[in-house]
Motif scaffolding. Structure first.
Motif, mmCIF file in Angstrom:
data_model
loop_
_atom_site.group_PDB
_atom_site.id
_atom_site.type_symbol
_atom_site.label_atom_id
_atom_site.label_comp_id
_atom_site.label_asym_id
_atom_site.label_seq_id
_atom_site.Cartn_x
_atom_site.Cartn_y
_atom_site.Cartn_z
ATOM 1 N N ILE A 1 -29.283 -14.702 8.679
ATOM 2 C CA ILE A 1 -30.597 -14.731 8.034
ATOM 3 C C ILE A 1 -30.516 -13.893 6.765
ATOM 4 N N SER A 2 -30.954 -14.448 5.641
ATOM 5 C CA SER A 2 -30.982 -13.710 4.373
ATOM 6 C C SER A 2 -32.001 -12.580 4.471
ATOM 7 N N THR A 3 -31.553 -11.349 4.166
ATOM 8 C CA THR A 3 -32.392 -10.168 4.389
ATOM 9 C C THR A 3 -32.302 -9.205 3.212
ATOM 10 N N ASN A 4 -33.420 -8.498 2.966
ATOM 11 C CA ASN A 4 -33.475 -7.420 1.968
ATOM 12 C C ASN A 4 -33.193 -7.932 0.562
ATOM 13 N N GLY A 5 -33.803 -9.035 0.211
ATOM 14 C CA GLY A 5 -33.601 -9.598 -1.127
ATOM 15 C C GLY A 5 -33.069 -11.019 -1.041
ATOM 16 N N THR A 6 -33.061 -11.667 -2.161
ATOM 17 C CA THR A 6 -32.624 -13.055 -2.210
ATOM 18 C C THR A 6 -31.109 -13.141 -2.343
ATOM 19 N N ILE A 7 -30.518 -13.925 -1.466
ATOM 20 C CA ILE A 7 -29.084 -14.191 -1.549
ATOM 21 C C ILE A 7 -28.885 -15.483 -2.332
ATOM 22 N N GLN A 8 -27.992 -15.450 -3.289
ATOM 23 C CA GLN A 8 -27.741 -16.628 -4.119
ATOM 24 C C GLN A 8 -26.367 -17.204 -3.795
ATOM 25 N N TYR A 9 -26.154 -18.430 -4.263
ATOM 26 C CA TYR A 9 -24.879 -19.115 -4.062
ATOM 27 C C TYR A 9 -24.345 -19.566 -5.416
ATOM 28 N N VAL A 10 -23.045 -19.449 -5.581
ATOM 29 C CA VAL A 10 -22.405 -19.793 -6.844
ATOM 30 C C VAL A 10 -21.363 -20.874 -6.599
ATOM 31 N N SER A 11 -21.063 -21.621 -7.621
ATOM 32 C CA SER A 11 -20.060 -22.683 -7.530
ATOM 33 C C SER A 11 -19.193 -22.639 -8.781
ATOM 34 N N PRO A 12 -17.872 -22.859 -8.698
ATOM 35 C CA PRO A 12 -17.166 -23.179 -7.457
ATOM 36 C C PRO A 12 -16.810 -21.937 -6.658
ATOM 37 N N SER A 13 -16.320 -22.169 -5.450
ATOM 38 C CA SER A 13 -15.860 -21.077 -4.609
ATOM 39 C C SER A 13 -14.449 -20.678 -5.040
ATOM 40 N N TYR A 14 -13.813 -19.802 -4.263
ATOM 41 C CA TYR A 14 -12.470 -19.330 -4.620
ATOM 42 C C TYR A 14 -11.460 -20.456 -4.693
ATOM 43 N N ARG A 15 -11.703 -21.563 -3.976
ATOM 44 C CA ARG A 15 -10.714 -22.634 -3.918
ATOM 45 C C ARG A 15 -10.974 -23.740 -4.937
ATOM 46 N N GLY A 16 -12.047 -23.597 -5.755
ATOM 47 C CA GLY A 16 -12.282 -24.562 -6.825
ATOM 48 C C GLY A 16 -13.315 -25.608 -6.522
ATOM 49 N N ASP A 17 -13.838 -25.661 -5.298
ATOM 50 C CA ASP A 17 -14.919 -26.576 -4.972
ATOM 51 C C ASP A 17 -15.859 -25.875 -4.012
ATOM 52 N N GLY A 18 -16.923 -26.536 -3.628
ATOM 53 C CA GLY A 18 -17.864 -25.916 -2.709
ATOM 54 C C GLY A 18 -18.587 -24.739 -3.348
ATOM 55 N N MET A 19 -19.086 -23.828 -2.503
ATOM 56 C CA MET A 19 -19.885 -22.708 -2.973
ATOM 57 C C MET A 19 -19.428 -21.414 -2.307
ATOM 58 N N ALA A 20 -19.810 -20.296 -2.932
ATOM 59 C CA ALA A 20 -19.594 -18.964 -2.367
ATOM 60 C C ALA A 20 -20.933 -18.235 -2.384
ATOM 61 N N VAL A 21 -21.072 -17.216 -1.524
ATOM 62 C CA VAL A 21 -22.314 -16.464 -1.473
ATOM 63 C C VAL A 21 -22.226 -15.280 -2.429
#
Length: 541
Positions: A192-212
């Motif tokens: 559960i996202s807590t104590n503020g807004t958690i965002q997601y960025v793209s790409p992830s470390y592997r070049g596709d998908g997303m990271a938190v």
């Protein structure tokens, strides 16, 4: 009509069989199971006739005692046959002990007679159960639909964390992929996202998908108990520390499992002052290496309950070990990923995180090294799926098949670097781009033979330069070291040819832009230089 025992299916039969399994399990078995079915080696699927026989008693001449399938062969359903064999052995031994303690002169005879009475009833029940299971498995029509409904209800109950969250605790694996959410891949330990807004960025470390992206003391709260008392475990993830916070005066939270702020009851893993920290509150230590901003790192924390050691790994290499660790006694009812109010500096992350995995065992050094450095592993077993830790595949499907000319369809980002191929003299060669020129190494001592499998490895490092290995032995290398210049962005791999061919006609490259015609298998790509021992091991698989 029943086929011959052990006969091999035709390709059409294999496809039909796999599709039937996928159809029957849709909605009632997990996606992991269905993915396993899709990836199975279809050439190894065999037709085995179901066979059983109701049990018989042991012969009157007591020279040999029959157990297991010799007494009661049954269909291979749910391990019934194997379990019956084990129970036969245990039960017969217990009867021998029982009659021996009674000083019975007819020890053997009475034990066998009593064993026969017990096993006949027990195995008859098991065979009847296997018949019902077989009938259910091949059911059609209304009975099949009713079976699916029952399986869905059972699957829901088993996978419901509120009903069964304390069973199998700790589980063998928990995986947070952070691909746009904080959910556990297996649907149990969702965050559960807590104590503020958690965002997601793209790409992830592997070049596709997303990271938190954690920032401003935000964190993921996992509101479920994870029992770690008496358990070894490994927690690994990918992190990137952002440049808007100085490392030497900051702490970046990774994972926390804390019952109370007392010794050995508060587990937390962070990056403190630029180094990996592994703490049981007082029993803590830091790794040896200093991290820098804006670089993806693979980190792993390992606790060995038997050896009482805490270890940290950075990019697959051991970065520190604490050999006098205490016994972790935390029985927390929840966990935190990212910042945590329990840690020393209430860490303010400002960091990216991706692909966190918990396993309830000690991962060995080879596993951790592969997880950190095996970029992709293509088995080419009826698919172009990546079997490595990153699961790198093309979501558009444009590069998952060879076209009519044998070319693996793909695109790249206006940047090319032919790395392994043949020159005009049919010499196998590897090359790398330094930013100004191509450095290359060719197999000039002989031509790769036709119609024979040849194991090929090309490695590069700034220490050893380019090296080319054939069947586990180094065949050639560059005489001087040099640098390698990448594109600075994500690129797509082409296998079988260089695409488009015009990019491979530059006079700098010796690899010719022609179609490779032959077989390619077991392709691995690493983000490091393999050792000679590792290369020899791969060649001998």
């Amino acid at each position: 009509p029943p086929p011959y025992k052990g006969s091999v299916m035709t390709k059409d039969e294999q496809d039909e069989f796999v599709n039937e399994v996928l159809t029957r399990t849709n909605g009632c078995l997990s996606n992991e199971f269905r993915s396993f079915v899709r990836k199975c080696d279809r050439e190894r699927i065999l037709i085995l006739n179901s066979h059983d026989k109701f049990p018989h008693k042991n012969p009157s001449k007591k020279h040999i005692i029959f157990i297991g399938d010799a007494l009661h062969p049954m269909n291979p359903t749910s391990g019934n046959g194997a379990n019956m064999a084990i129970m036969d052995a245990v039960e017969f031994i217990q009867l021998l002990i029982k009659h021996h303690e009674k000083q019975d002169n007819y020890l053997i005879t009475r034990s066998i007679d009593e064993f026969d009475r017990d096993h006949v009833q027990r195995s008859t029940d098991a065979i009847k159960i296997s018949h019902r299971n077989m009938a259910s498995a091949v059911a059609t029509g209304l009975k099949f639909q009713l079976n699916k409904i029952i399986m869905r209800i059972v699957a829901f109950a088993i996978n419901n964390p509120f009903l069964f969250k304390n069973n199998n605790n700790p589980p063998p694996i928990i995986q947070w992929s952070f691909n746009g959410n904080l959910n556990d891949t297996f649907g149990v330990y969702n965050g559960i996202s807590t104590n503020g807004t958690i965002q997601y960025v793209s790409p992830s470390y592997r070049g596709d998908g997303m990271a938190v992206c954690f920032a401003n003391k935000s964190y993921a709260l996992i509101p479920y108990s994870l029992k770690l008392i008496g358990t070894s475990f490994t927690i690994s993830t990918w992190i990137q520390l952002l440049s808007n916070v100085p490392l030497n005066s900051s702490e970046f939270g990774i994972f926390t499992h804390c019952e109370s702020m007392t010794n050995n009851k508060c587990l937390y893993m962070t990056v403190r002052s630029g180094k990996l920290l592994f703490s049981f509150y007082i029993n803590n230590f830091t790794g040896n290496s200093s991290l820098t901003n804006n670089i993806w790192y693979h980190v792993a924390y390992v606790y060995d309950r038997v050896a009482l050691t805490q270890s940290v790994y950075l990019n697959g290499r051991l970065d520190g070990i604490f050999s006098s660790a205490g016994i972790l006694q935390s029985n927390a009812s929840q966990m935190w990923i990212g910042a945590s109010p329990y840690t020393y500096m209430y860490p303010n992350p400002f960091a990216y995180m991706d692909e966190m995995i918990f396993v309830s065992r000690v991962k060995n050094t080879s596993e951790i090294l592969d997880e950190a450095t095996l970029v992709a592993y293509y088995k080419f077993d009826n698919s172009f799926l990546d079997s490595g830790p990153n699961n790198i595949t093309n979501s558009t499907g444009t590069n998952v098949q060879f076209n009519a000319t044998g070319r693996l369809l793909s695109v790249n980002n206006n940047w090319w670097s032919p790395m392994l191929g043949f020159d005009n003299s049919s010499h196998l060669m590897t090359q790398t781009w330094s930013g100004a020129i191509f450095y290359n190494v060719a197999l000039t001592s002989f031509i790769v033979p036709l119609n024979i499998w040849t194991h090929v490895v090309a490695t590069f490092s700034t220490t050893n330069g380019l090296r080319l290995f054939i069947n586990g032995t180094m065949a050639n290398s560059t005489s001087s070291t040099h640098s390698h210049a990448g594109s600075g962005t994500w690129n797509i791999i082409s296998v079988g040819t260089c695409t488009p061919a015009a990019w491979c006609t530059n006079a700098e490259t010796r690899i010719i832009p022609k179609q490779f015609r032959g077989k390619i298998d077991e392709m691995r790509i690493y983000s490091r230089e393999l050792t000679d021992v590792e290369i020899q091991a791969l060649a001998n698989i």
